[in-house]
Enzyme design. Structure first.
Site, PDB file in Angstrom:
ATOM      1  N   TYR A   1       0.845  -1.199   0.000  1.00 35.62           N
ATOM      2  CA  TYR A   1       0.000   0.000   0.000  1.00 35.62           C
ATOM      3  C   TYR A   1       0.880   1.248   0.000  1.00 35.62           C
ATOM      4  O   TYR A   1       0.688   2.161  -0.805  1.00 35.62           O
ATOM      5  CB  TYR A   1      -0.905  -0.037   1.231  1.00 35.62           C
TER       6      TYR A   1
HETATM    7  N1  NAP Z   1      -9.254   4.428   5.155  1.00 35.63           N
HETATM    8  C1  NAP Z   1      -8.104   5.039   5.412  1.00 35.63           C
HETATM    9  O1  NAP Z   1      -7.585   5.012   6.527  1.00 35.63           O
HETATM   10  C2  NAP Z   1      -7.410   5.818   4.323  1.00 35.63           C
HETATM   11  C3  NAP Z   1      -6.389   6.692   4.686  1.00 35.63           C
HETATM   12  C4  NAP Z   1      -5.763   7.443   3.681  1.00 35.63           C
HETATM   13  C5  NAP Z   1      -6.167   7.320   2.375  1.00 35.63           C
HETATM   14  N2  NAP Z   1      -7.167   6.434   2.068  1.00 35.63           N
HETATM   15  C6  NAP Z   1      -7.542   6.328   0.661  1.00 35.63           C
HETATM   16  O2  NAP Z   1      -8.882   6.757   0.508  1.00 35.63           O
HETATM   17  C7  NAP Z   1      -9.466   6.106  -0.629  1.00 35.63           C
HETATM   18  C8  NAP Z   1     -10.823   5.555  -0.254  1.00 35.63           C
HETATM   19  O3  NAP Z   1     -10.611   4.555   0.715  1.00 35.63           O
HETATM   20  P1  NAP Z   1     -11.717   4.039   1.746  1.00 35.63           P
HETATM   21  O4  NAP Z   1     -11.040   3.962   3.046  1.00 35.63           O
HETATM   22  O5  NAP Z   1     -12.985   4.813   1.592  1.00 35.63           O
HETATM   23  O6  NAP Z   1     -11.861   2.541   1.242  1.00 35.63           O
HETATM   24  P2  NAP Z   1     -13.085   1.656   0.805  1.00 35.63           P
HETATM   25  O7  NAP Z   1     -14.282   1.932   1.656  1.00 35.63           O
HETATM   26  O8  NAP Z   1     -12.575   0.260   0.744  1.00 35.63           O
HETATM   27  O9  NAP Z   1     -13.373   2.211  -0.668  1.00 35.63           O
HETATM   28  C9  NAP Z   1     -12.504   1.956  -1.738  1.00 35.63           C
HETATM   29  C10 NAP Z   1     -13.341   1.830  -3.004  1.00 35.63           C
HETATM   30  O10 NAP Z   1     -12.467   1.682  -4.123  1.00 35.63           O
HETATM   31  C11 NAP Z   1     -13.153   0.955  -5.126  1.00 35.63           C
HETATM   32  N3  NAP Z   1     -12.344  -0.212  -5.539  1.00 35.63           N
HETATM   33  C12 NAP Z   1     -11.972  -1.273  -4.784  1.00 35.63           C
HETATM   34  N4  NAP Z   1     -11.310  -2.170  -5.522  1.00 35.63           N
HETATM   35  C13 NAP Z   1     -11.255  -1.657  -6.781  1.00 35.63           C
HETATM   36  C14 NAP Z   1     -10.728  -2.137  -8.014  1.00 35.63           C
HETATM   37  N5  NAP Z   1     -10.109  -3.320  -8.106  1.00 35.63           N
HETATM   38  N6  NAP Z   1     -10.867  -1.362  -9.103  1.00 35.63           N
HETATM   39  C15 NAP Z   1     -11.490  -0.158  -9.017  1.00 35.63           C
HETATM   40  N7  NAP Z   1     -12.039   0.325  -7.890  1.00 35.63           N
HETATM   41  C16 NAP Z   1     -11.914  -0.419  -6.792  1.00 35.63           C
HETATM   42  C17 NAP Z   1     -14.484   0.442  -4.520  1.00 35.63           C
HETATM   43  O11 NAP Z   1     -15.519   1.349  -4.894  1.00 35.63           O
HETATM   44  P3  NAP Z   1     -16.596   0.983  -6.072  1.00 35.63           P
HETATM   45  O12 NAP Z   1     -17.102  -0.391  -5.765  1.00 35.63           O
HETATM   46  O13 NAP Z   1     -17.643   2.021  -5.953  1.00 35.63           O
HETATM   47  O14 NAP Z   1     -15.850   1.048  -7.371  1.00 35.63           O
HETATM   48  C18 NAP Z   1     -14.221   0.579  -3.047  1.00 35.63           C
HETATM   49  O15 NAP Z   1     -15.409   0.723  -2.324  1.00 35.63           O
HETATM   50  C19 NAP Z   1      -8.451   5.039  -1.071  1.00 35.63           C
HETATM   51  O16 NAP Z   1      -7.704   5.503  -2.171  1.00 35.63           O
HETATM   52  C20 NAP Z   1      -7.539   4.913   0.137  1.00 35.63           C
HETATM   53  O17 NAP Z   1      -6.255   4.479  -0.216  1.00 35.63           O
HETATM   54  C21 NAP Z   1      -7.799   5.691   2.998  1.00 35.63           C
END
Ligand code: NAP
Length: 246
Positions: A152
């Site tokens: 990651y």
């Molecule tokens: N959670 C944290 O602590 C954190 C911290 C810093 C940054 N982030 C970043 O914030 C962003 C959102 O994360 P989140 O925490 O909201 O995670 P999440 O709830 O798991 O959402 C990520 C979304 O990405 C899409 N996705 C997953 N696999 C994929 C694939 N193979 N191809 C295309 N799309 C895919 C899906 O949405 P769909 O099904 O709608 O396509 C999934 O719901 C990410 O980029 C993550 O790295 C998260």
């Protein structure tokens, strides 16, 4: 330009067409909800066929214009992207604990390369006088600090470095904002200490204030390191590379 410079076009996103990838995830839904609250027209980009409905505070469900896409087929989104005022590149995966070749390939493909292809498609759009388009790239504070998940960290840091490099050619045609977020609760990070709704509201506030480097985290090291790292990258990349016409 400084990493956290303000832009003269800062303002609310009311009336603007704003697309978000990873729309079905915790932050995707929260961002789309906040954009809707602001009077924007939200567009959900999902990697499945399912239409997105947002749960609203009054208990109602709001159907959102939903577009299906798949990693590797970003070109197929060209006309949709041209219709957007703002694209938030937000999709991501976290292969916690993995280090095998398949997890490496998937992490780079989803977190780095597909995000970069969407970013390049936005940069390549013809400039619009008056109101520049915006592309927001959600990397993570994993760019500068451990997330206990090497694939990651590597895939997000690489995305961040390439966005820093390629943003040098963005000119005024497309405003690039970087989202550098700390841990919030979601499927990707069940141990996050922040809530996606609060993170989304803070992101919108900082973007509307014109910040290019949007930082939301309780970790003071990120606030110190990220602007320094971004400024150093920009100085170095400017010194050793030259612009080439597309
Ligand atoms: N959670 C944290 O602590 C954190 C911290 C810093 C940054 N982030 C970043 O914030 C962003 C959102 O994360 P989140 O925490 O909201 O995670 P999440 O709830 O798991 O959402 C990520 C979304 O990405 C899409 N996705 C997953 N696999 C994929 C694939 N193979 N191809 C295309 N799309 C895919 C899906 O949405 P769909 O099904 O709608 O396509 C999934 O719901 C990410 O980029 C993550 O790295 C998260």
């Amino acid at each position: 330009m400084g990493a956290a410079a303000t832009s003269p076009s800062a303002g609310s996103y009311a009336g603007r067409r704003c697309g978000v990838t990873g729309a079905g995830g915790a932050l995707g839904r929260a961002l789309l909800g906040c954009l809707l609250d602001e009077g924007a027209h939200p567009v959900a980009l999902r990697h499945g066929p399912e239409e997105l409905c947002l749960d609203r505070p009054d208990g109602s469900r709001h159907p959102v214009e939903t577009v299906a896409w798949a990693v590797g087929q970003e070109e197929a989104l060209a006309s949709l992207l041209a219709s957007l005022d703002v694209l938030v590149i937000n999709h991501g995966i976290n292969r916690l604990g993995a280090r095998d070749a398949d997890a490496l390939r998937q992490s780079l493909e989803v977190n780095t390369l597909s995000a970069l292809r969407l970013f390049e498609l936005m940069l390549a759009l013809p400039p619009r006088p008056g109101q520049p388009r915006e592309v927001w790239v959600n990397t993570s504070e994993a760019e500068v600090s451990p997330a206990f998940s090497p694939l990651y960290e590597i895939s997000k840091r690489t995305l961040g470095e390439l966005v820093s490099l390629r943003s040098l050619d963005a000119d005024g045609g497309c405003t690039v904002r970087r989202l550098v977020l700390g841990p919030f609760r979601s499927d990707l990070n069940p141990y996050g200490v922040m809530r996606a709704d609060g993170v989304a509201r803070a992101v919108l506030r900082q973007a509307a204030a014109g910040r290019r480097l949007v930082i939301v985290t309780p970790n003071p090291l990120t606030w110190l390191l990220m602007p320094a790292v971004e400024t150093a990258r920009q100085l170095y990349y400017r010194a050793v590379t030259r612009r080439r016409d597309r």
